[in-house]
Design an enzyme around this catalytic site. Structure first.
Site, PDB file in Angstrom:
ATOM      1  N   ASP A   8       2.136   2.959  -4.889  1.00 25.38           N
ATOM      2  CA  ASP A   8       0.791   2.832  -4.557  1.00 25.38           C
ATOM      3  C   ASP A   8      -0.189   4.188  -4.776  1.00 25.38           C
ATOM      4  O   ASP A   8       0.376   4.852  -5.771  1.00 25.38           O
ATOM      5  CB  ASP A   8       1.080   2.938  -2.994  1.00 25.38           C
ATOM      6  CG  ASP A   8      -0.316   2.148  -2.542  1.00 25.38           C
ATOM      7  OD1 ASP A   8      -1.243   1.913  -2.916  1.00 25.38           O
ATOM      8  OD2 ASP A   8      -0.291   2.007  -0.937  1.00 25.38           O
ATOM      9  N   GLU A  10      -2.833   5.758  -2.747  1.00 14.96           N
ATOM     10  CA  GLU A  10      -3.519   6.728  -1.975  1.00 14.96           C
ATOM     11  C   GLU A  10      -2.528   8.176  -1.329  1.00 14.96           C
ATOM     12  O   GLU A  10      -3.028   8.752  -0.818  1.00 14.96           O
ATOM     13  CB  GLU A  10      -3.662   5.719  -0.550  1.00 14.96           C
ATOM     14  CG  GLU A  10      -4.962   5.018  -0.564  1.00 14.96           C
ATOM     15  CD  GLU A  10      -4.537   3.465  -0.853  1.00 14.96           C
ATOM     16  OE1 GLU A  10      -5.316   2.733  -0.929  1.00 14.96           O
ATOM     17  OE2 GLU A  10      -3.129   3.422  -1.380  1.00 14.96           O
ATOM     18  N   HIS A 117      -3.727   4.069   6.401  1.00 16.01           N
ATOM     19  CA  HIS A 117      -4.084   2.432   6.463  1.00 16.01           C
ATOM     20  C   HIS A 117      -2.370   2.001   6.499  1.00 16.01           C
ATOM     21  O   HIS A 117      -1.449   2.465   5.937  1.00 16.01           O
ATOM     22  CB  HIS A 117      -4.682   1.815   5.712  1.00 16.01           C
ATOM     23  CG  HIS A 117      -4.356   1.606   4.375  1.00 16.01           C
ATOM     24  ND1 HIS A 117      -4.428   2.806   3.513  1.00 16.01           N
ATOM     25  CD2 HIS A 117      -3.960   0.742   3.574  1.00 16.01           C
ATOM     26  CE1 HIS A 117      -3.788   2.124   2.143  1.00 16.01           C
ATOM     27  NE2 HIS A 117      -3.714   0.876   2.405  1.00 16.01           N
ATOM     28  N   GLU A 135       3.552   1.580   5.543  1.00 18.41           N
ATOM     29  CA  GLU A 135       3.960   0.473   4.544  1.00 18.41           C
ATOM     30  C   GLU A 135       5.109   0.928   3.885  1.00 18.41           C
ATOM     31  O   GLU A 135       6.076  -0.136   3.588  1.00 18.41           O
ATOM     32  CB  GLU A 135       2.708   0.507   3.444  1.00 18.41           C
ATOM     33  CG  GLU A 135       1.466  -0.194   3.750  1.00 18.41           C
ATOM     34  CD  GLU A 135       0.306  -0.025   2.842  1.00 18.41           C
ATOM     35  OE1 GLU A 135      -0.733  -0.373   3.185  1.00 18.41           O
ATOM     36  OE2 GLU A 135       0.598   0.811   1.656  1.00 18.41           O
TER      37      GLU A 135
END
Length: 265
Positions: A8, A10, A117, A135
């Site tokens: 990912d 972020e 998030h 996640e």
């Protein structure tokens, strides 16, 4: 040795604002390059300890962020999204010897990263069995489902602390720390060095203790920012509407949990 890497953006060093993570923005190219470099550092380490095949899922946004030209020749890169309920680890199965996570970030409701998030920006919080779900946790459970050991994770400090609590045998490298709407980031080259060093280190011993038993039952609460979303997704079979912004799904089958998450997020 066959290894899976999910990446990912972020949780990559440097990423601080949403425009740096979006392809259409001018500030994106530097961060997508750093994402690629951090994945490559992981792959270089894996090859030094004898990886035969490395499958990489580009798991950010469009799924088209990593430049494959920077990666070793024994890598295969999964770009874009097939629609699999395995999402950020699509293609993972019991044939893999280990899984690693690069550039992961803290969950929705966390103050550990200004980009925190969980799967969707319309969700203010998700919990699984009363534990705030990142996640990482959602996809770690998929690894546990297939009994694939989780070897390593890099990302923000808040998530690394969470992962260490989840299983202290998983090696982590914190490349950044969030404070309010800002981040404190280690140098990009140092991030690469630490990722390579710690990936090699974790494989010096058997990964037998890097797996946990999957829970027998799942209670998943999803809280939305908008009450309209809670109403809409309360129509999913088996969902209970707890209040104006909160819905709940329960199952003893994690595959059904994934179907719910993919529909409602």
């Amino acid at each position: 040795m066959k290894v899976y890497v999910s990446a990912d953006i972020e949780g990559v060093t440097g990423t601080t604002t949403w425009d740096e993570t979006e392809r259409k923005e001018s500030s994106y190219s530097n961060m997508s390059l750093q994402m690629t470099k951090e994945v490559n550092a992981c792959c270089v380490a894996l090859n030094k300890i004898g990886a035969d095949e490395i499958i990489i899922k580009d798991a950010h946004d469009s799924g088209r962020n990593i430049d494959h030209n920077y990666l070793p020749k024994n890598t295969k890169l999964i770009r874009s999204w097939s629609g699999s309920i395995f999402s950020m680890v699509e293609g993972l199965d019991e044939s893999f010897d280990a899984i690693l996570f690069i550039g992961y970030h803290s969950p929705a409701s966390s103050s550990s990263n200004p980009l925190s998030h969980t799967m969707s920006l319309k969700v203010s919080k998700i919990t699984i069995n009363e534990q705030i779900a990142s996640e990482f946790l959602i996809h770690a459970y998929i690894a546990e489902y297939f009994k694939v050991p989780i070897a390593f994770l890099s990302g923000d400090k808040g998530l690394c602390d969470e992962v260490s609590k989840y299983n202290s045998n998983i090696a982590t490298v914190a490349v950044k720390e969030g404070i309010g709407n800002s981040t404190i980031n280690i140098h990009p080259e140092l991030a690469l060095e630490l990722i390579e060093e710690n990936v090699k280190k974790v494989f010096r011993k058997p990964l037998i203790n890097n797996s946990k038993e999957l829970p027998k039952y799942f209670t998943v609460d999803v809280e939305y920012y908008n009450h309209c979303d809670a109403y809409r997704y309360s129509m999913y079979k088996g969902v209970s509407k707890i209040n104006e912004k909160l819905i709940r799904f329960e199952s003893d089958d994690y595959i059904e949990v994934l179907r719910f998450i993919n529909f409602c997020l």
